[in-house]
Design a protein around this motif. Structure first.
Motif, PDB file in Angstrom:
ATOM      1  N   TRP A 122       1.790   8.919   0.098  1.00  0.00           N
ATOM      2  CA  TRP A 122       1.775   9.534   1.424  1.00  0.00           C
ATOM      3  C   TRP A 122       0.347   9.688   1.949  1.00  0.00           C
ATOM      4  O   TRP A 122       0.092   9.520   3.143  1.00  0.00           O
ATOM      5  CB  TRP A 122       2.470  10.890   1.407  1.00  0.00           C
ATOM      6  CG  TRP A 122       3.945  10.805   1.588  1.00  0.00           C
ATOM      7  CD1 TRP A 122       4.903  11.151   0.676  1.00  0.00           C
ATOM      8  CD2 TRP A 122       4.647  10.356   2.752  1.00  0.00           C
ATOM      9  NE1 TRP A 122       6.154  10.928   1.200  1.00  0.00           N
ATOM     10  CE2 TRP A 122       6.028  10.450   2.473  1.00  0.00           C
ATOM     11  CE3 TRP A 122       4.251   9.881   3.992  1.00  0.00           C
ATOM     12  CZ2 TRP A 122       6.994  10.086   3.400  1.00  0.00           C
ATOM     13  CZ3 TRP A 122       5.222   9.515   4.920  1.00  0.00           C
ATOM     14  CH2 TRP A 122       6.571   9.626   4.611  1.00  0.00           C
ATOM     15  N   PHE A 126      -2.195  13.823   5.625  1.00  0.00           N
ATOM     16  CA  PHE A 126      -3.067  13.568   4.479  1.00  0.00           C
ATOM     17  C   PHE A 126      -3.395  14.874   3.759  1.00  0.00           C
ATOM     18  O   PHE A 126      -3.265  14.968   2.539  1.00  0.00           O
ATOM     19  CB  PHE A 126      -4.359  12.877   4.929  1.00  0.00           C
ATOM     20  CG  PHE A 126      -5.264  12.512   3.794  1.00  0.00           C
ATOM     21  CD1 PHE A 126      -5.153  11.281   3.182  1.00  0.00           C
ATOM     22  CD2 PHE A 126      -6.212  13.405   3.328  1.00  0.00           C
ATOM     23  CE1 PHE A 126      -5.983  10.939   2.117  1.00  0.00           C
ATOM     24  CE2 PHE A 126      -7.049  13.081   2.268  1.00  0.00           C
ATOM     25  CZ  PHE A 126      -6.930  11.842   1.661  1.00  0.00           C
ATOM     26  N   TYR A 182      -2.149   7.693   1.271  1.00  0.00           N
ATOM     27  CA  TYR A 182      -2.554   6.354   1.702  1.00  0.00           C
ATOM     28  C   TYR A 182      -1.968   6.042   3.074  1.00  0.00           C
ATOM     29  O   TYR A 182      -2.669   5.568   3.970  1.00  0.00           O
ATOM     30  CB  TYR A 182      -2.113   5.307   0.669  1.00  0.00           C
ATOM     31  CG  TYR A 182      -2.380   3.896   1.121  1.00  0.00           C
ATOM     32  CD1 TYR A 182      -3.683   3.409   1.179  1.00  0.00           C
ATOM     33  CD2 TYR A 182      -1.344   3.059   1.505  1.00  0.00           C
ATOM     34  CE1 TYR A 182      -3.935   2.115   1.610  1.00  0.00           C
ATOM     35  CE2 TYR A 182      -1.581   1.775   1.943  1.00  0.00           C
ATOM     36  CZ  TYR A 182      -2.884   1.306   1.991  1.00  0.00           C
ATOM     37  OH  TYR A 182      -3.130   0.032   2.438  1.00  0.00           O
ATOM     38  N   TYR A 183      -0.679   6.315   3.238  1.00  0.00           N
ATOM     39  CA  TYR A 183      -0.008   6.100   4.517  1.00  0.00           C
ATOM     40  C   TYR A 183      -0.705   6.897   5.627  1.00  0.00           C
ATOM     41  O   TYR A 183      -0.985   6.375   6.710  1.00  0.00           O
ATOM     42  CB  TYR A 183       1.464   6.520   4.406  1.00  0.00           C
ATOM     43  CG  TYR A 183       2.228   6.434   5.703  1.00  0.00           C
ATOM     44  CD1 TYR A 183       2.881   5.262   6.068  1.00  0.00           C
ATOM     45  CD2 TYR A 183       2.297   7.527   6.566  1.00  0.00           C
ATOM     46  CE1 TYR A 183       3.587   5.176   7.259  1.00  0.00           C
ATOM     47  CE2 TYR A 183       2.996   7.450   7.756  1.00  0.00           C
ATOM     48  CZ  TYR A 183       3.635   6.274   8.103  1.00  0.00           C
ATOM     49  OH  TYR A 183       4.320   6.195   9.286  1.00  0.00           O
ATOM     50  N   TYR A 230      -3.747   8.035   5.687  1.00  0.00           N
ATOM     51  CA  TYR A 230      -5.095   7.501   5.913  1.00  0.00           C
ATOM     52  C   TYR A 230      -5.045   6.270   6.833  1.00  0.00           C
ATOM     53  O   TYR A 230      -5.800   6.174   7.794  1.00  0.00           O
ATOM     54  CB  TYR A 230      -5.746   7.146   4.572  1.00  0.00           C
ATOM     55  CG  TYR A 230      -7.069   6.444   4.718  1.00  0.00           C
ATOM     56  CD1 TYR A 230      -8.203   7.156   5.063  1.00  0.00           C
ATOM     57  CD2 TYR A 230      -7.169   5.071   4.530  1.00  0.00           C
ATOM     58  CE1 TYR A 230      -9.430   6.515   5.217  1.00  0.00           C
ATOM     59  CE2 TYR A 230      -8.374   4.421   4.680  1.00  0.00           C
ATOM     60  CZ  TYR A 230      -9.507   5.147   5.018  1.00  0.00           C
ATOM     61  OH  TYR A 230     -10.703   4.497   5.169  1.00  0.00           O
ATOM     62  N   VAL A 231      -4.135   5.363   6.531  1.00  0.00           N
ATOM     63  CA  VAL A 231      -4.004   4.135   7.317  1.00  0.00           C
ATOM     64  C   VAL A 231      -3.645   4.450   8.774  1.00  0.00           C
ATOM     65  O   VAL A 231      -4.139   3.808   9.695  1.00  0.00           O
ATOM     66  CB  VAL A 231      -2.957   3.187   6.683  1.00  0.00           C
ATOM     67  CG1 VAL A 231      -2.598   2.050   7.622  1.00  0.00           C
ATOM     68  CG2 VAL A 231      -3.475   2.645   5.354  1.00  0.00           C
ATOM     69  N   HIS A 232      -2.805   5.469   8.975  1.00  0.00           N
ATOM     70  CA  HIS A 232      -2.338   5.815  10.316  1.00  0.00           C
ATOM     71  C   HIS A 232      -3.161   6.917  10.980  1.00  0.00           C
ATOM     72  O   HIS A 232      -2.835   7.343  12.094  1.00  0.00           O
ATOM     73  CB  HIS A 232      -0.863   6.199  10.274  1.00  0.00           C
ATOM     74  CG  HIS A 232       0.023   5.037   9.972  1.00  0.00           C
ATOM     75  ND1 HIS A 232       0.366   4.096  10.913  1.00  0.00           N
ATOM     76  CD2 HIS A 232       0.606   4.631   8.812  1.00  0.00           C
ATOM     77  CE1 HIS A 232       1.136   3.176  10.355  1.00  0.00           C
ATOM     78  NE2 HIS A 232       1.292   3.474   9.076  1.00  0.00           N
ATOM     79  N   GLY A 233      -4.191   7.374  10.306  1.00  0.00           N
ATOM     80  CA  GLY A 233      -5.052   8.402  10.887  1.00  0.00           C
ATOM     81  C   GLY A 233      -4.377   9.757  11.055  1.00  0.00           C
ATOM     82  O   GLY A 233      -4.748  10.525  11.939  1.00  0.00           O
TER      83      GLY A 233
END
Length: 93
Positions: free
Chosen positions: A57, A70, A59-60, A62-65
């Motif tokens: 979660w 996070f 990582y997800y 982080y990728v989506h800001g």
């Protein structure tokens, strides 16, 4: 969602309350283990899965800001790591 500012506010509120409840759900278990110095009935596998899920979660997020997502999963992951460590320390039969 800019067309519906009330929905945006409700989404933020729902996410905030959900994050607080998610984090808070783990605290009684951690406190109980710490206070009793016993974790015999705690599933180590469950907390290892929670740790892995938190990392995914994060990582997800982080990728989506998604900073809030996070941080929520960071706190959940830290608490789950503490519980797993307490389980290893106090879980022997």
């Amino acid at each position: 969602m800019a067309e519906y500012p009330d929905l945006e506010y409700l989404a933020v509120l729902a996410g905030s309350v959900g994050g607080i409840l998610s984090v808070g759900a783990f605290l009684p278990q951690a406190w109980r283990i710490f206070r009793r110095r016993s974790a015999v009935d705690v599933s180590l596998t469950m907390y290892l899965v929670i740790i892995a899920a938190s990392v995914l979660w994060m990582y997800y997020a982080y990728v989506h800001g998604a900073v809030e997502l996070f941080l929520t999963n960071l706190v959940i992951g830290v608490i789950a790591i503490v519980i797993a460590m307490l389980r290893i320390r106090y879980g022997g039969r």
